[in-house]
Design an enzyme around this catalytic site. Structure first.
Site, PDB file in Angstrom:
ATOM      1  N   GLN A  53       0.862  -1.184   0.000  1.00 57.60           N
ATOM      2  CA  GLN A  53       0.000   0.000   0.000  1.00 57.60           C
ATOM      3  C   GLN A  53       0.901   1.238   0.000  1.00 57.60           C
ATOM      4  O   GLN A  53       1.947   1.245   0.625  1.00 57.60           O
ATOM      5  CB  GLN A  53      -0.900   0.005   1.239  1.00 57.60           C
ATOM      6  N   GLY A  54       0.491   2.281  -0.697  1.00 60.60           N
ATOM      7  CA  GLY A  54       1.278   3.510  -0.732  1.00 60.60           C
ATOM      8  C   GLY A  54       2.071   3.672  -2.006  1.00 60.60           C
ATOM      9  O   GLY A  54       2.765   4.660  -2.189  1.00 60.60           O
ATOM     10  N   CYS A  55       1.995   2.693  -2.899  1.00 60.68           N
ATOM     11  CA  CYS A  55       2.680   2.796  -4.180  1.00 60.68           C
ATOM     12  C   CYS A  55       1.667   3.200  -5.249  1.00 60.68           C
ATOM     13  O   CYS A  55       0.549   2.698  -5.260  1.00 60.68           O
ATOM     14  CB  CYS A  55       3.296   1.457  -4.568  1.00 60.68           C
ATOM     15  N   GLN A  56       2.085   4.088  -6.126  1.00 61.46           N
ATOM     16  CA  GLN A  56       1.218   4.517  -7.230  1.00 61.46           C
ATOM     17  C   GLN A  56       0.992   3.352  -8.192  1.00 61.46           C
ATOM     18  O   GLN A  56      -0.101   3.144  -8.680  1.00 61.46           O
ATOM     19  CB  GLN A  56       1.870   5.686  -7.958  1.00 61.46           C
ATOM     20  N   SER A  57       2.046   2.594  -8.464  1.00 59.35           N
ATOM     21  CA  SER A  57       1.913   1.427  -9.334  1.00 59.35           C
ATOM     22  C   SER A  57       1.678   0.191  -8.468  1.00 59.35           C
ATOM     23  O   SER A  57       1.764   0.248  -7.249  1.00 59.35           O
ATOM     24  CB  SER A  57       3.168   1.264 -10.199  1.00 59.35           C
TER      25      SER A  57
END
Length: 141
Positions: A53-57
């Protein structure tokens, strides 16, 4: 496969490799090329529990204990993020939990990643690193 004896030595070797490049376009390309060398990541490992969680991709990370060390596998659907995964694996993969927890990620500042990555990519890098530290913490207990 980890070749340097310690995570700190791996960071130093990485920094020396990046000194070869005069500009950030070449550094980005080198990071992307590193990502292309990640080992295959089985589709069945792409589960919600393994998604960062917290990644754009999309990023998934899987770990297992191998003797005294933690082995990580990870994958992303974005080329630059795959490269960032490869950088993290180079430093932290196949290391004992205590060594992972005690190795500060100074490479981010030393390489200038904190300045040259977009805020969303930087957040993703920090999220991946946080997951590695979280696993090391739980495996050390």
């Amino acid at each position: 496969m980890t070749t340097e004896a310690t995570a700190e030595q791996a960071q130093q070797a990485l920094l020396e490799e990046f000194e070869m490049f005069d500009n950030w376009m070449d550094r980005y390309q080198y990071i992307i090329d590193m990502g292309k060398q990640l080992p295959p990541f089985p589709e069945e490992w792409k589960t919600p529990e393994r998604k960062i969680q917290g990644c754009q991709s999309n990023v998934w990370i899987h770990h297992r204990r191998e003797g005294d060390a933690l082995h990580f596998d990870a994958v992303s659907d974005a080329a630059i993020v795959s490269g960032l995964i490869a950088v993290l694996m180079r430093i932290y993969n196949d290391r004992p939990p205590a060594e992972i927890r005690s190795t500060s990620p100074h490479f981010m500042q030393d390489l200038g990643l904190d300045k040259h990555l977009s805020p969303t990519r930087s957040n993703g890098l920090h999220a991946m690193l946080a997951k590695i530290y979280e696993v090391a913490e739980s495996e050390a207990a």
